[in-house]
Design a protein around this motif. Structure first.
Motif, PDB file in Angstrom:
ATOM      1  N   MET A   1       0.828  -1.195   0.000  1.00 34.99           N
ATOM      2  CA  MET A   1       0.000   0.000   0.000  1.00 34.99           C
ATOM      3  C   MET A   1       0.872   1.259   0.000  1.00 34.99           C
ATOM      4  SD  MET A   1      -2.956   1.057   2.655  1.00 34.99           S
ATOM      5  CE  MET A   1      -3.278   2.766   2.887  1.00 34.99           C
ATOM      6  N   GLY A   2       1.697   1.422   1.009  1.00 35.49           N
ATOM      7  CA  GLY A   2       2.605   2.565   1.034  1.00 35.49           C
ATOM      8  C   GLY A   2       2.050   3.760   1.789  1.00 35.49           C
ATOM      9  N   PHE A   3       2.855   4.810   1.818  1.00 32.46           N
ATOM     10  CA  PHE A   3       2.474   6.037   2.502  1.00 32.46           C
ATOM     11  C   PHE A   3       1.335   6.719   1.750  1.00 32.46           C
ATOM     12  CE2 PHE A   3       7.009   5.587   3.663  1.00 32.46           C
ATOM     13  CZ  PHE A   3       6.882   5.606   5.042  1.00 32.46           C
ATOM     14  N   ASN A   4       0.444   7.355   2.484  1.00 31.17           N
ATOM     15  CA  ASN A   4      -0.701   8.049   1.879  1.00 31.17           C
ATOM     16  C   ASN A   4      -0.327   9.389   1.265  1.00 31.17           C
ATOM     17  OD1 ASN A   4      -2.618   6.039   2.584  1.00 31.17           O
ATOM     18  ND2 ASN A   4      -2.610   6.810   4.673  1.00 31.17           N
ATOM     19  N   ASN A   5       0.680  10.058   1.855  1.00 27.59           N
ATOM     20  CA  ASN A   5       1.041  11.397   1.375  1.00 27.59           C
ATOM     21  C   ASN A   5       2.433  11.764   1.885  1.00 27.59           C
ATOM     22  OD1 ASN A   5       0.691  12.324   4.122  1.00 27.59           O
ATOM     23  ND2 ASN A   5      -1.503  12.340   3.729  1.00 27.59           N
ATOM     24  N   GLU A   7       3.308  14.067   3.898  1.00 30.19           N
ATOM     25  CA  GLU A   7       3.353  14.341   5.339  1.00 30.19           C
ATOM     26  C   GLU A   7       3.653  13.070   6.129  1.00 30.19           C
ATOM     27  OE1 GLU A   7       0.845  15.568   3.350  1.00 30.19           O
ATOM     28  OE2 GLU A   7       1.580  17.639   3.367  1.00 30.19           O
ATOM     29  N   GLU A   8       3.087  11.944   5.679  1.00 32.45           N
ATOM     30  CA  GLU A   8       3.367  10.679   6.376  1.00 32.45           C
ATOM     31  C   GLU A   8       4.829  10.276   6.224  1.00 32.45           C
ATOM     32  OE1 GLU A   8      -0.665   8.034   6.718  1.00 32.45           O
ATOM     33  OE2 GLU A   8       0.865   7.396   5.311  1.00 32.45           O
ATOM     34  N   VAL A   9       5.387  10.488   5.047  1.00 25.88           N
ATOM     35  CA  VAL A   9       6.803  10.165   4.838  1.00 25.88           C
ATOM     36  C   VAL A   9       7.646  10.962   5.833  1.00 25.88           C
ATOM     37  CG1 VAL A   9       8.731  10.191   3.207  1.00 25.88           C
ATOM     38  CG2 VAL A   9       6.421   9.657   2.386  1.00 25.88           C
ATOM     39  N   SER A  10       7.375  12.263   5.918  1.00 26.08           N
ATOM     40  CA  SER A  10       8.129  13.120   6.836  1.00 26.08           C
ATOM     41  C   SER A  10       7.895  12.712   8.288  1.00 26.08           C
ATOM     42  CB  SER A  10       7.737  14.583   6.636  1.00 26.08           C
ATOM     43  OG  SER A  10       8.080  14.996   5.334  1.00 26.08           O
ATOM     44  N   LYS A  11       6.655  12.404   8.618  1.00 27.66           N
ATOM     45  CA  LYS A  11       6.309  12.035   9.999  1.00 27.66           C
ATOM     46  C   LYS A  11       7.063  10.776  10.437  1.00 27.66           C
ATOM     47  CE  LYS A  11       2.483  10.225  12.750  1.00 27.66           C
ATOM     48  NZ  LYS A  11       1.062   9.884  12.778  1.00 27.66           N
ATOM     49  N   TYR A  12       7.006   9.739   9.596  1.00 24.98           N
ATOM     50  CA  TYR A  12       7.596   8.473  10.017  1.00 24.98           C
ATOM     51  C   TYR A  12       9.105   8.424   9.819  1.00 24.98           C
ATOM     52  CZ  TYR A  12       2.910   6.798  10.784  1.00 24.98           C
ATOM     53  OH  TYR A  12       1.634   6.656  11.262  1.00 24.98           O
ATOM     54  N   ILE A  13       9.579   8.816   8.644  1.00 27.50           N
ATOM     55  CA  ILE A  13      11.018   8.711   8.388  1.00 27.50           C
ATOM     56  C   ILE A  13      11.767   9.837   9.093  1.00 27.50           C
ATOM     57  CG2 ILE A  13      12.803   8.681   6.611  1.00 27.50           C
ATOM     58  CD1 ILE A  13      10.862   6.993   4.914  1.00 27.50           C
ATOM     59  N   GLY A  14      11.233  11.053   9.053  1.00 26.12           N
ATOM     60  CA  GLY A  14      11.845  12.130   9.827  1.00 26.12           C
ATOM     61  C   GLY A  14      11.757  11.854  11.317  1.00 26.12           C
ATOM     62  N   PRO A  44       5.050   8.917  -2.446  1.00 27.11           N
ATOM     63  CA  PRO A  44       4.854  10.340  -2.719  1.00 27.11           C
ATOM     64  C   PRO A  44       6.137  11.140  -2.518  1.00 27.11           C
ATOM     65  CG  PRO A  44       4.058   9.842  -0.527  1.00 27.11           C
ATOM     66  CD  PRO A  44       4.511   8.528  -1.138  1.00 27.11           C
ATOM     67  N   GLU A  45       6.159  12.320  -3.113  1.00 27.55           N
ATOM     68  CA  GLU A  45       7.338  13.178  -3.016  1.00 27.55           C
ATOM     69  C   GLU A  45       7.449  13.791  -1.624  1.00 27.55           C
ATOM     70  OE1 GLU A  45       7.701  16.032  -6.124  1.00 27.55           O
ATOM     71  OE2 GLU A  45       7.445  14.513  -7.682  1.00 27.55           O
ATOM     72  N   ALA A  46       8.651  13.717  -1.077  1.00 21.80           N
ATOM     73  CA  ALA A  46       8.938  14.326   0.225  1.00 21.80           C
ATOM     74  C   ALA A  46      10.443  14.463   0.341  1.00 21.80           C
ATOM     75  CB  ALA A  46       8.409  13.460   1.365  1.00 21.80           C
ATOM     76  N   VAL A  47      10.877  15.496   1.027  1.00 20.30           N
ATOM     77  CA  VAL A  47      12.289  15.678   1.322  1.00 20.30           C
ATOM     78  C   VAL A  47      12.428  15.776   2.836  1.00 20.30           C
ATOM     79  CG1 VAL A  47      14.311  17.164   1.071  1.00 20.30           C
ATOM     80  CG2 VAL A  47      12.752  16.845  -0.864  1.00 20.30           C
ATOM     81  N   VAL A  48      13.327  14.982   3.384  1.00 18.09           N
ATOM     82  CA  VAL A  48      13.627  15.020   4.809  1.00 18.09           C
ATOM     83  C   VAL A  48      15.115  15.337   4.926  1.00 18.09           C
ATOM     84  CG1 VAL A  48      13.750  13.686   6.948  1.00 18.09           C
ATOM     85  CG2 VAL A  48      11.822  13.341   5.371  1.00 18.09           C
ATOM     86  N   VAL A  49      15.435  16.459   5.579  1.00 14.13           N
ATOM     87  CA  VAL A  49      16.832  16.838   5.796  1.00 14.13           C
ATOM     88  C   VAL A  49      17.130  16.687   7.282  1.00 14.13           C
ATOM     89  CG1 VAL A  49      18.557  18.664   5.617  1.00 14.13           C
ATOM     90  CG2 VAL A  49      16.781  18.453   3.861  1.00 14.13           C
ATOM     91  N   VAL A  50      18.205  15.947   7.571  1.00 16.44           N
ATOM     92  CA  VAL A  50      18.600  15.708   8.957  1.00 16.44           C
ATOM     93  C   VAL A  50      19.940  16.395   9.204  1.00 16.44           C
ATOM     94  CG1 VAL A  50      19.010  13.976  10.730  1.00 16.44           C
ATOM     95  CG2 VAL A  50      17.403  13.490   8.860  1.00 16.44           C
ATOM     96  N   THR A  70      22.964  13.507  -0.490  1.00 10.39           N
ATOM     97  CA  THR A  70      21.523  13.365  -0.700  1.00 10.39           C
ATOM     98  C   THR A  70      21.257  11.965  -1.220  1.00 10.39           C
ATOM     99  OG1 THR A  70      21.259  15.710  -1.217  1.00 10.39           O
ATOM    100  CG2 THR A  70      19.503  14.233  -1.957  1.00 10.39           C
ATOM    101  N   MET A  71      20.358  11.271  -0.536  1.00  6.69           N
ATOM    102  CA  MET A  71      19.948   9.940  -0.974  1.00  6.69           C
ATOM    103  C   MET A  71      18.579  10.066  -1.632  1.00  6.69           C
ATOM    104  SD  MET A  71      21.078   7.665   2.317  1.00  6.69           S
ATOM    105  CE  MET A  71      20.681   6.104   1.552  1.00  6.69           C
ATOM    106  N   THR A  72      18.479   9.600  -2.871  1.00  5.73           N
ATOM    107  CA  THR A  72      17.238   9.681  -3.628  1.00  5.73           C
ATOM    108  C   THR A  72      16.686   8.277  -3.826  1.00  5.73           C
ATOM    109  OG1 THR A  72      18.109  11.627  -4.766  1.00  5.73           O
ATOM    110  CG2 THR A  72      16.197  10.547  -5.762  1.00  5.73           C
ATOM    111  N   MET A  73      15.403   8.092  -3.483  1.00  7.49           N
ATOM    112  CA  MET A  73      14.767   6.773  -3.593  1.00  7.49           C
ATOM    113  C   MET A  73      13.255   6.945  -3.519  1.00  7.49           C
ATOM    114  SD  MET A  73      15.628   5.534   0.312  1.00  7.49           S
ATOM    115  CE  MET A  73      17.053   6.602   0.473  1.00  7.49           C
ATOM    116  N   THR A  74      12.518   5.873  -3.817  1.00  8.95           N
ATOM    117  CA  THR A  74      11.078   5.929  -3.601  1.00  8.95           C
ATOM    118  C   THR A  74      10.810   5.848  -2.099  1.00  8.95           C
ATOM    119  OG1 THR A  74      10.750   3.540  -3.672  1.00  8.95           O
ATOM    120  CG2 THR A  74      10.623   4.711  -5.794  1.00  8.95           C
TER     121      THR A  74
END
Length: 134
Positions: A1-5, A7-14, A44-50, A70-74
Motif C-alpha cells: 500500500m505505502g504512505f498516503n502522502n 506528510e506521512e513520509v516526513s512524519k515516520y522517516i523524519g 509520494p514526493e517528500a524531502v527530509v533533511v537531517v 543526498t539519498m534519492t529513492m522511492t
C-alpha cells in the motif's frame, strides 16, 4: 500500500531521527557524525533533511546547512530501508538508491542507523500502520 502522502513520509522517516536524538545512547553518536543528510523521496514526493550536529529534522526548506549527501529513492524503498530490509550497497548498484555527494560520509552513519530500525517498526505498529511493515 505505502504512505498516503508526503506528510506521512516526513512524519515516520523524519520521526526516526527526532526519537533518536532523544536517545541517550544513539543521539550523541548521530551528533558526532557531524553530518547533514537529505533524503529525497518519490511516490509520494517528500524531502527530509537531517542536520545531525544541530539535532534538526526539516522538510528541506532553505536556511539550514547544505547536506553533505543526498539519498534519492522511492518512499517504499525508504520505508523498507528503515526496517533493515534494504542492502544499501546493493540498492545503489541496482540504482534503486542514488547518492549524490559524499558517499563515504554515509557509511559512517550505517552502524548507528541500524540501531534505529526497531524504533521505526514500533512507531508504525503504535500508529496502526502494520500495512507499512515489510
Amino acid at each position: 500500500m505505502g504512505f498516503n502522502n508526503s506528510e506521512e513520509v516526513s512524519k515516520y522517516i523524519g520521526g526516526i531521527f527526532d526519537s533518536a536524538f532523544d536517545d541517550p545512547d544513539i543521539g550523541p553518536k548521530l551528533v558526532d557524525t557531524g553530518l547533514v543528510v537529505a533524503f529525497d523521496f518519490s511516490d509520494p514526493e517528500a524531502v527530509v533533511v537531517v542536520d545531525m550536529p544541530n539535532k534538526v529534522v526539516s522538510s528541506g526548506q532553505a536556511g539550514g546547512p547544505p547536506p553533505v549527501a543526498t539519498m534519492t529513492m522511492t518512499a517504499d524503498i525508504g520505508n523498507a530501508y528503515w526496517q533493515g530490509k534494504v542492502n544499501l550497497p546493493m540498492a545503489m548498484a541496482k540504482r534503486k538508491v542514488k547518492v549524490d555527494g559524499n558517499v563515504a560520509s554515509l557509511l559512517k552513519l550505517a552502524p548507528v542507523g541500524k540501531k534505529l530500525y526497531g524504533g521505526y517498526i514500533q512507531r508504525l505498529k503504535d500508529d496502526g500502520r502494520e500495512d507499512l511493515i515489510v
